[in-house]
Design a protein around this motif. Structure first.
Motif, PDB file in Angstrom:
ATOM      1  N   ASP A   4      38.249  50.868  45.025  1.00  0.00           N
ATOM      2  CA  ASP A   4      38.457  51.421  46.371  1.00  0.00           C
ATOM      3  C   ASP A   4      39.009  50.366  47.327  1.00  0.00           C
ATOM      4  O   ASP A   4      39.763  50.684  48.243  1.00  0.00           O
ATOM      5  CB  ASP A   4      37.135  51.954  46.952  1.00  0.00           C
ATOM      6  N   ARG A   5      38.611  49.140  47.108  1.00  0.00           N
ATOM      7  CA  ARG A   5      39.097  48.039  47.959  1.00  0.00           C
ATOM      8  C   ARG A   5      40.350  47.386  47.377  1.00  0.00           C
ATOM      9  O   ARG A   5      41.271  47.027  48.106  1.00  0.00           O
ATOM     10  CB  ARG A   5      37.991  46.978  48.084  1.00  0.00           C
ATOM     11  N   ASP A   6      40.362  47.240  46.049  1.00  0.00           N
ATOM     12  CA  ASP A   6      41.367  46.403  45.388  1.00  0.00           C
ATOM     13  C   ASP A   6      42.567  47.175  44.851  1.00  0.00           C
ATOM     14  O   ASP A   6      43.554  46.564  44.439  1.00  0.00           O
ATOM     15  CB  ASP A   6      40.714  45.649  44.212  1.00  0.00           C
ATOM     16  N   GLY A   7      42.467  48.521  44.840  1.00  0.00           N
ATOM     17  CA  GLY A   7      43.480  49.311  44.145  1.00  0.00           C
ATOM     18  C   GLY A   7      43.130  49.355  42.668  1.00  0.00           C
ATOM     19  O   GLY A   7      42.312  48.558  42.194  1.00  0.00           O
ATOM     20  N   PRO A  19      38.856  39.089  47.829  1.00  0.00           N
ATOM     21  CA  PRO A  19      38.950  40.418  47.205  1.00  0.00           C
ATOM     22  C   PRO A  19      39.753  40.294  45.906  1.00  0.00           C
ATOM     23  O   PRO A  19      40.868  39.750  45.915  1.00  0.00           O
ATOM     24  CB  PRO A  19      39.703  41.240  48.258  1.00  0.00           C
ATOM     25  N   PHE A  20      39.182  40.774  44.790  1.00  0.00           N
ATOM     26  CA  PHE A  20      39.817  40.570  43.482  1.00  0.00           C
ATOM     27  C   PHE A  20      41.296  40.969  43.487  1.00  0.00           C
ATOM     28  O   PHE A  20      42.142  40.282  42.894  1.00  0.00           O
ATOM     29  CB  PHE A  20      39.073  41.339  42.380  1.00  0.00           C
ATOM     30  N   GLY A  21      41.605  42.074  44.141  1.00  0.00           N
ATOM     31  CA  GLY A  21      42.974  42.603  44.113  1.00  0.00           C
ATOM     32  C   GLY A  21      44.032  41.626  44.600  1.00  0.00           C
ATOM     33  O   GLY A  21      45.223  41.808  44.338  1.00  0.00           O
ATOM     34  N   THR A  50      38.683  41.940  31.419  1.00  0.00           N
ATOM     35  CA  THR A  50      37.782  41.808  32.570  1.00  0.00           C
ATOM     36  C   THR A  50      38.540  41.116  33.705  1.00  0.00           C
ATOM     37  O   THR A  50      39.549  40.431  33.471  1.00  0.00           O
ATOM     38  CB  THR A  50      36.549  40.952  32.207  1.00  0.00           C
ATOM     39  N   SER A  51      38.018  41.273  34.898  1.00  0.00           N
ATOM     40  CA  SER A  51      38.696  40.667  36.055  1.00  0.00           C
ATOM     41  C   SER A  51      38.750  39.143  35.898  1.00  0.00           C
ATOM     42  O   SER A  51      39.722  38.508  36.312  1.00  0.00           O
ATOM     43  CB  SER A  51      37.994  41.064  37.352  1.00  0.00           C
TER      44      SER A  51
END
Ligand SMILES: NC(=O)c1ccc[n+]([C@@H]2O[C@H](COP(=O)([O-])OP(=O)(O)OC[C@H]3O[C@@H](n4cnc5c(N)ncnc54)[C@H](OP(=O)(O)O)[C@@H]3O)[C@@H](O)[C@H]2O)c1
Length: 213
Positions: free
Chosen positions: A94-97, A68-70, A108-109
């Motif tokens: 929604d998943r990563d904050g 998960p990127f976060g 960019t991520s």
């Protein structure tokens, strides 16, 4: 090649099988520790092993990251120097904050990951294809331009070539979207190529006509 895989879920578990089948040596890691990956490596053949995150990074000539990127800042920043790192992560607030710099399109991520993993050669890739399609749609018997496209972006041309070869070995066509900033942005969720089922030929034509945006 020696490939480290960090993140052993839907995407990491799938590429582990594809890369092992293509003859590569795999060292795979998750957040809970190697002992939780016994079943995963059992299906990958003799040369696969479950290891710690640091060991997966040190093992790989290529290190594939699918978490998960976060959580990217939990990755040990100092063990990736000189490595080709495939960034399959996507940013989902929604998943990563929420990350304000991403919400404001300031970066960019993948650029954030590159900044964290000092000295790594980041290639964004495998992030636009659903893992179930990754499992089933590769076909090395199909001419490359007719295969499902997997998009790559990055700033290091040699690293992109190496990742492109890997993509072809597992039955897909690698299509270059550009550098980490613009290509990376073109590959993010909700873009025109995200989760889009295109052949290599169609994807090249699309990139040529639309620039991927
Ligand atoms: N699912 C897809 O079809 C797909 C397609 C393209 C890209 N992606 C992107 O790829 C990434 C992974 O997605 P996924 O669907 O494979 O997720 P997933 O099935 O939930 O698997 C996530 C994996 O990451 C590991 N992990 C979590 N936090 C970690 C940390 N801090 N350090 C190391 N490992 C950690 C987990 O280990 P534990 O189980 O031990 O916590 C698990 O093995 C995401 O960024 C996603 O957006 C997904």
């Amino acid at each position: 090649m020696k490939i480290g895989i960090i993140g052993a879920g839907n995407i990491g578990g799938t590429v582990a099988k594809l890369f092992a089948k293509a003859g590569h040596e795999i060292a795979i890691a998750n957040s809970r520790g190697a002992e939780t990956l016994k079943d995963t490596v059992a299906g990958l053949g003799e040369t696969a092993q479950a290891v710690s995150i640091e060991d997966a990074a040190q093992f790989g000539e290529i290190v594939f990251i699918s978490i998960p990127f976060g959580k990217y800042k939990t990755l040990p920043a100092d063990v990736f120097g000189g490595k080709i790192v495939v960034d399959a992560n996507n940013y989902y607030p929604d998943r990563d904050g929420n990350f304000a710099e991403l919400d404001d399109n300031k970066t960019t991520s993948s650029e954030m990951l590159a900044e964290h993993l000092r000295g790594a050669k980041i290639v964004k890739g495998f992030n636009t294809i659903w893992f179930e399609h990754l499992k089933t749609q590769g076909d090395t018997n199909t001419p490359v331009e007719e295969r499902r496209a997997i998009f790559i972006a990055g700033d290091d041309a040699e690293a992109k070539k190496t990742v492109a070869r890997l993509i072809e070995e597992v039955g897909f066509a690698a299509v270059d979207t550009g550098d980490l900033r613009y290509g990376g942005a073109a590959q993010q969720p909700e873009t025109a190529i995200y989760n889009r089922n295109l052949t290599g030929r169609e994807a090249q034509a699309f990139m040529g006509s639309e620039g991927g945006y």
